[in-house]
Design a protein around this motif. Structure first.
Motif, mmCIF file in Angstrom:
data_model
loop_
_atom_site.group_PDB
_atom_site.id
_atom_site.type_symbol
_atom_site.label_atom_id
_atom_site.label_comp_id
_atom_site.label_asym_id
_atom_site.label_seq_id
_atom_site.Cartn_x
_atom_site.Cartn_y
_atom_site.Cartn_z
ATOM 1 N N ALA A 172 28.545 39.302 85.051
ATOM 2 C CA ALA A 172 29.242 38.544 84.010
ATOM 3 C C ALA A 172 29.826 37.265 84.588
ATOM 4 N N SER A 173 30.425 37.344 85.762
ATOM 5 C CA SER A 173 31.013 36.137 86.364
ATOM 6 C C SER A 173 29.928 35.109 86.680
ATOM 7 N N ARG A 174 28.763 35.574 87.072
ATOM 8 C CA ARG A 174 27.657 34.648 87.319
ATOM 9 C C ARG A 174 27.204 33.978 86.023
ATOM 10 N N LEU A 175 27.159 34.752 84.939
ATOM 11 C CA LEU A 175 26.770 34.177 83.654
ATOM 12 C C LEU A 175 27.823 33.202 83.138
ATOM 13 N N ILE A 176 29.095 33.536 83.336
ATOM 14 C CA ILE A 176 30.170 32.635 82.926
ATOM 15 C C ILE A 176 30.003 31.299 83.646
ATOM 16 N N SER A 177 29.776 31.363 84.941
ATOM 17 C CA SER A 177 29.591 30.151 85.728
ATOM 18 C C SER A 177 28.318 29.414 85.312
ATOM 19 N N ALA A 178 27.234 30.136 85.135
ATOM 20 C CA ALA A 178 25.972 29.514 84.734
ATOM 21 C C ALA A 178 26.106 28.850 83.369
ATOM 22 N N GLY A 179 26.882 29.457 82.487
ATOM 23 C CA GLY A 179 27.071 28.916 81.151
ATOM 24 C C GLY A 179 27.800 27.580 81.144
ATOM 25 N N MET A 180 28.480 27.270 82.236
ATOM 26 C CA MET A 180 29.137 25.969 82.359
ATOM 27 C C MET A 180 28.118 24.875 82.681
ATOM 28 N N ASP A 181 26.991 25.274 83.264
ATOM 29 C CA ASP A 181 25.995 24.310 83.724
ATOM 30 C C ASP A 181 24.773 24.199 82.829
ATOM 31 N N ARG A 182 24.500 25.259 82.080
ATOM 32 C CA ARG A 182 23.299 25.272 81.240
ATOM 33 C C ARG A 182 23.541 26.179 80.042
ATOM 34 N N PRO A 183 22.775 25.980 78.987
ATOM 35 C CA PRO A 183 22.890 26.893 77.846
ATOM 36 C C PRO A 183 22.358 28.279 78.237
ATOM 37 N N LEU A 184 23.076 29.304 77.853
ATOM 38 C CA LEU A 184 22.609 30.662 78.116
ATOM 39 C C LEU A 184 21.552 31.039 77.091
ATOM 40 N N THR A 185 20.655 31.925 77.510
ATOM 41 C CA THR A 185 19.688 32.440 76.550
ATOM 42 C C THR A 185 20.422 33.319 75.546
ATOM 43 N N VAL A 186 19.766 33.631 74.454
ATOM 44 C CA VAL A 186 20.386 34.487 73.439
ATOM 45 C C VAL A 186 20.749 35.837 74.047
ATOM 46 N N ALA A 187 19.853 36.406 74.836
ATOM 47 C CA ALA A 187 20.117 37.709 75.457
ATOM 48 C C ALA A 187 21.306 37.626 76.417
ATOM 49 N N GLU A 188 21.352 36.578 77.248
ATOM 50 C CA GLU A 188 22.474 36.410 78.175
ATOM 51 C C GLU A 188 23.781 36.263 77.414
ATOM 52 N N HIS A 189 23.749 35.447 76.373
ATOM 53 C CA HIS A 189 24.954 35.206 75.576
ATOM 54 C C HIS A 189 25.464 36.506 74.951
ATOM 55 N N LEU A 190 24.571 37.299 74.385
ATOM 56 C CA LEU A 190 24.975 38.562 73.753
ATOM 57 C C LEU A 190 25.538 39.545 74.774
ATOM 58 N N LYS A 191 24.874 39.663 75.913
ATOM 59 C CA LYS A 191 25.370 40.565 76.963
ATOM 60 C C LYS A 191 26.754 40.144 77.431
ATOM 61 N N LEU A 192 26.922 38.831 77.633
ATOM 62 C CA LEU A 192 28.215 38.330 78.104
ATOM 63 C C LEU A 192 29.301 38.542 77.058
ATOM 64 N N ARG A 193 29.005 38.249 75.799
ATOM 65 C CA ARG A 193 29.997 38.441 74.732
ATOM 66 C C ARG A 193 30.447 39.900 74.653
ATOM 67 N N MET A 194 29.496 40.816 74.737
ATOM 68 C CA MET A 194 29.838 42.240 74.695
ATOM 69 C C MET A 194 30.734 42.610 75.877
ATOM 70 N N HIS A 195 30.395 42.108 77.054
ATOM 71 C CA HIS A 195 31.192 42.401 78.237
ATOM 72 C C HIS A 195 32.607 41.838 78.099
#
Length: 60
Positions: free
Chosen positions: A8-31
């Protein structure tokens, strides 16, 4: 579909640099719904980004 805090922390950081995929976004939101520590990390990272932008613009 469970996401670890490390992932999740990696996705949070990645989301600052690029748009997350729909799957990444959903997984992160749930977390983030379930994990207060990761919510706090996300807020802190956002504050740091805003501060860096203001510093780069020469704003006080």
């Amino acid at each position: 579909m469970k996401l670890s805090c490390r992932a999740a922390s990696r996705l949070i950081s990645a989301g600052m640099d690029r748009p997350l995929t729909v799957a990444e976004h959903l997984k992160l939101r749930m977390h983030l719904l379930l994990c207060g520590n990761c919510r706090q990390f996300s807020r802190q990272l956002d504050l740091l980004r805003q501060a860096a932008r203001r510093a780069g613009d020469g704003a006080d």
